[in-house]
Enzyme design. Structure first.
Site, PDB file in Angstrom:
ATOM      1  N   LYS A   1       6.094  22.800 -14.169  1.00  0.00           N
ATOM      2  CA  LYS A   1       5.303  21.612 -13.817  1.00  0.00           C
ATOM      3  C   LYS A   1       5.015  21.609 -12.323  1.00  0.00           C
ATOM      4  CE  LYS A   1       4.112  16.935 -14.438  1.00  0.00           C
ATOM      5  NZ  LYS A   1       4.150  15.739 -15.239  1.00  0.00           N
TER       6      LYS A   1
ATOM      7  N   GLU B   1       8.170  18.426 -25.404  1.00  0.00           N
ATOM      8  CA  GLU B   1       7.576  18.811 -24.113  1.00  0.00           C
ATOM      9  C   GLU B   1       8.188  20.121 -23.621  1.00  0.00           C
ATOM     10  OE1 GLU B   1       5.007  17.135 -23.049  1.00  0.00           O
ATOM     11  OE2 GLU B   1       5.228  15.108 -23.871  1.00  0.00           O
TER      12      GLU B   1
ATOM     13  N   HIS C   1       5.971   9.547 -28.696  1.00  0.00           N
ATOM     14  CA  HIS C   1       4.998  10.453 -28.089  1.00  0.00           C
ATOM     15  C   HIS C   1       5.349  11.926 -28.376  1.00  0.00           C
ATOM     16  CE1 HIS C   1       2.305  12.298 -25.242  1.00  0.00           C
ATOM     17  NE2 HIS C   1       3.332  12.843 -24.627  1.00  0.00           N
TER      18      HIS C   1
ATOM     19  N   GLU D   1      -5.556  17.064 -10.672  1.00  0.00           N
ATOM     20  CA  GLU D   1      -6.251  17.474 -11.896  1.00  0.00           C
ATOM     21  C   GLU D   1      -7.764  17.534 -11.697  1.00  0.00           C
ATOM     22  OE1 GLU D   1      -4.479  15.612 -15.302  1.00  0.00           O
ATOM     23  OE2 GLU D   1      -5.945  16.484 -16.680  1.00  0.00           O
TER      24      GLU D   1
ATOM     25  N   ARG E   1      -3.961  21.494 -13.875  1.00  0.00           N
ATOM     26  CA  ARG E   1      -3.053  20.477 -14.410  1.00  0.00           C
ATOM     27  C   ARG E   1      -3.367  20.136 -15.862  1.00  0.00           C
ATOM     28  NH1 ARG E   1      -0.186  15.687 -10.870  1.00  0.00           N
ATOM     29  NH2 ARG E   1       1.070  14.975 -12.608  1.00  0.00           N
TER      30      ARG E   1
ATOM     31  N   ASN F   1      -1.563  19.463 -20.824  1.00  0.00           N
ATOM     32  CA  ASN F   1      -1.961  18.683 -21.996  1.00  0.00           C
ATOM     33  C   ASN F   1      -2.007  19.508 -23.270  1.00  0.00           C
ATOM     34  OD1 ASN F   1      -2.259  16.024 -21.028  1.00  0.00           O
ATOM     35  ND2 ASN F   1      -4.060  16.703 -19.894  1.00  0.00           N
TER      36      ASN F   1
ATOM     37  N   LYS G   1       2.111  11.180 -11.132  1.00  0.00           N
ATOM     38  CA  LYS G   1       1.229  10.284 -11.886  1.00  0.00           C
ATOM     39  C   LYS G   1       2.012   9.025 -12.206  1.00  0.00           C
ATOM     40  CE  LYS G   1      -2.072  13.349 -14.152  1.00  0.00           C
ATOM     41  NZ  LYS G   1      -2.627  13.782 -15.449  1.00  0.00           N
TER      42      LYS G   1
ATOM     43  N   HIS H   1      -1.834  17.846 -26.579  1.00  0.00           N
ATOM     44  CA  HIS H   1      -1.927  16.408 -26.342  1.00  0.00           C
ATOM     45  C   HIS H   1      -3.227  15.770 -26.815  1.00  0.00           C
ATOM     46  CE1 HIS H   1       1.813  16.845 -24.264  1.00  0.00           C
ATOM     47  NE2 HIS H   1       1.825  15.584 -23.880  1.00  0.00           N
TER      48      HIS H   1
ATOM     49  N   HIS I   1      -2.499  12.555 -28.814  1.00  0.00           N
ATOM     50  CA  HIS I   1      -3.008  11.221 -28.452  1.00  0.00           C
ATOM     51  C   HIS I   1      -3.801  10.611 -29.606  1.00  0.00           C
ATOM     52  CE1 HIS I   1      -2.679  12.357 -23.917  1.00  0.00           C
ATOM     53  NE2 HIS I   1      -1.559  11.846 -24.382  1.00  0.00           N
TER      54      HIS I   1
ATOM     55  N   ARG J   1       0.812  -1.231   0.000  1.00  0.00           N
ATOM     56  CA  ARG J   1       0.000   0.000   0.000  1.00  0.00           C
ATOM     57  C   ARG J   1       0.840   1.272   0.000  1.00  0.00           C
ATOM     58  NH1 ARG J   1      -2.594  -3.020   3.870  1.00  0.00           N
ATOM     59  NH2 ARG J   1      -4.351  -4.176   3.002  1.00  0.00           N
TER      60      ARG J   1
END
Ligand code: NAD
Ligand code: ZN
Length: 364
Positions: free
Chosen positions: A225, A185, A266, A235, A242, A246, A143, A249, A253, A121
């Site tokens: 960031k 990025e 990417h 987010e 946040r 993107n 993330k 993106h 994507h 955990r």
């Protein structure tokens, strides 16, 4: 060795430092021996390419630590590899006081971070990013996760690292194509929050790890960031927050999904996505056409695509945008530019605008 700089990500009890410099083996060695001195068990997660490339780390401060090594590539961000790694941690008798050190690009960082989030955990983990993309993006912000057959990053957790060590020397072995992908990025950060950074890249492109500006630029990206994550860690902000990370993106994507994963790195899809997002901003009357041309120039100067390499079906691209998990309640939400250096979220964008942009980018 150049100067070592530190930036603190402020998240109350989850705060942590990001360390920037070139040749940081010594810092890693100190952290490892301090943890061992406290009786903590350490374990390393990496991939085979990184293990060979970062031999200074593996033969130095990380020597002798149990190391779980995965094949390079997105395929290792899977539940199968995750399960194998959990068993490895258990066999190595990693306990609640254990430390997981993720040494690699975003694949290793996301997998290792998720392991650290889930095993017992939650145990501590340190990020040692070895790609430019990981340094400026995936290693910071907490993330973590793995992919499902159904899509990327569909299982995961928020779990902040205890430290991030960005050692520019590690980037010397990074292939040029991966370096460029990371620069997408970096350009994104300039566009969304640092006009001076964008102007600096416009003045002269950064195309290799030997560029003396590198550590400073990585630091600036991490500062943006960190500020965004501090304000909206999970987010949940109704607008901005946040989600601004993107920028480009939603388009990227869609390109990745329709072209088939593996066709575009990417960052390469993000390059074209940034051009698309700036064109959308122009169509919405937010920025002049000249700004779109500037974005296109900078993306191109960094060896990144500014349009589709081969035609993809417009319908499929639009459908992929609708399926993107960032889309809420079925409405198309985009990050757009108010100026080069300032981004906002915009809901309910007319899909016809997006369709027009896809055609301009070479969609069929
Ligand atoms: N968690 C987040 O916030 C976040 C943000 C952005 C991206 N990501 C994830 O990051 C992943 C992409 O990360 P990436 O671009 O770093 O890819 P990656 O981890 O696959 O690394 C790219 C390639 O470079 C190799 N490599 C890494 N470091 C090297 C070095 N120093 N020298 C030589 N080769 C090296 C790797 O073995 C790999 O083959 C994706 O899975 C994406 O979903 C996560
Ligand atoms: Zn990205």
């Amino acid at each position: 060795m150049s100067a070592v700089e530190t930036l603190q990500v402020q998240l109350a009890e989850r705060s942590y430092p990001i360390i920037f410099g070139s040749g940081l083996s010594h810092q890693v060695a100190e952290a490892v021996s301090a943890a061992r001195g406290q009786g903590r068990r350490l374990v390393v997660v990496t991939d085979t390419t990184v293990r060979a490339a970062a031999d200074g780390l593996f033969a130095g401060p990380l020597a002798g630590l149990p190391t779980f090594t995965v094949p390079p590539g997105e395929g290792s961000k899977s539940l199968r590899v995750f399960a194998e790694a959990c068993e490895f941690l258990a066999r190595e008798r990693i306990d609640r006081g254990g430390v997981l050190i993720a040494v690699g690009g975003g694949v290793v960082g996301d997998l290792g971070g998720f392991l650290a989030a889930a095993y017992l955990r939650g145990i501590d983990f340190w990020q040692i990013p070895t790609t430019l993309l990981a340094m400026v993006d995936s290693a910071v912000g907490g993330k973590t996760g793995v992919n499902l057959e159904a899509g990327k990053n569909l299982v995961g957790a928020f779990h902040q690292p205890r430290s991030v060590t960005c050692d520019m020397a590690l980037l010397r072995t990074l292939p040029a194509r991966e370096f460029s992908a990371g620069m997408a990025e970096v350009i994104k950060y300039g566009l969304l929050g640092d006009a001076a950074l964008f102007a600096d890249l416009e003045r002269a492109a950064m195309t290799s790890a030997d560029d003396p500006r590198l550590a400073g630029v990585v630091h600036r990206c991490c500062a943006i960031k960190a500020a965004v994550v501090q304000a909206d860690e999970r987010e949940t902000a109704p607008s901005g927050g946040r989600a601004l990370l993107n920028l480009g993106h939603t388009f990227a994507h869609a390109i990745e999904a329709v072209a088939g994963y593996g066709q575009y790195l990417h960052g390469e899809a993000v390059g074209a996505g940034l051009v698309a997002a700036s064109r959308l901003s122009e169509k919405l009357g937010l920025i002049p056409a000249g700004d779109v041309a500037r974005v296109r120039c900078v993306v191109e100067a960094h060896g990144l695509p500014v349009r589709l390499r081969a035609p993809l079906a417009t319908d499929a691209l639009l459908e992929a945008m609708r399926r993107d998990k960032k889309v809420k309640h079925g409405r198309l939400r985009f990050v757009v530019l108010e100026s080069l250096g300032r981004a906002v979220t915009r809901d309910e964008v007319d899909p016809a605008l997006a369709a027009g942009i896809w055609k301009e980018l070479g969609a069929a």
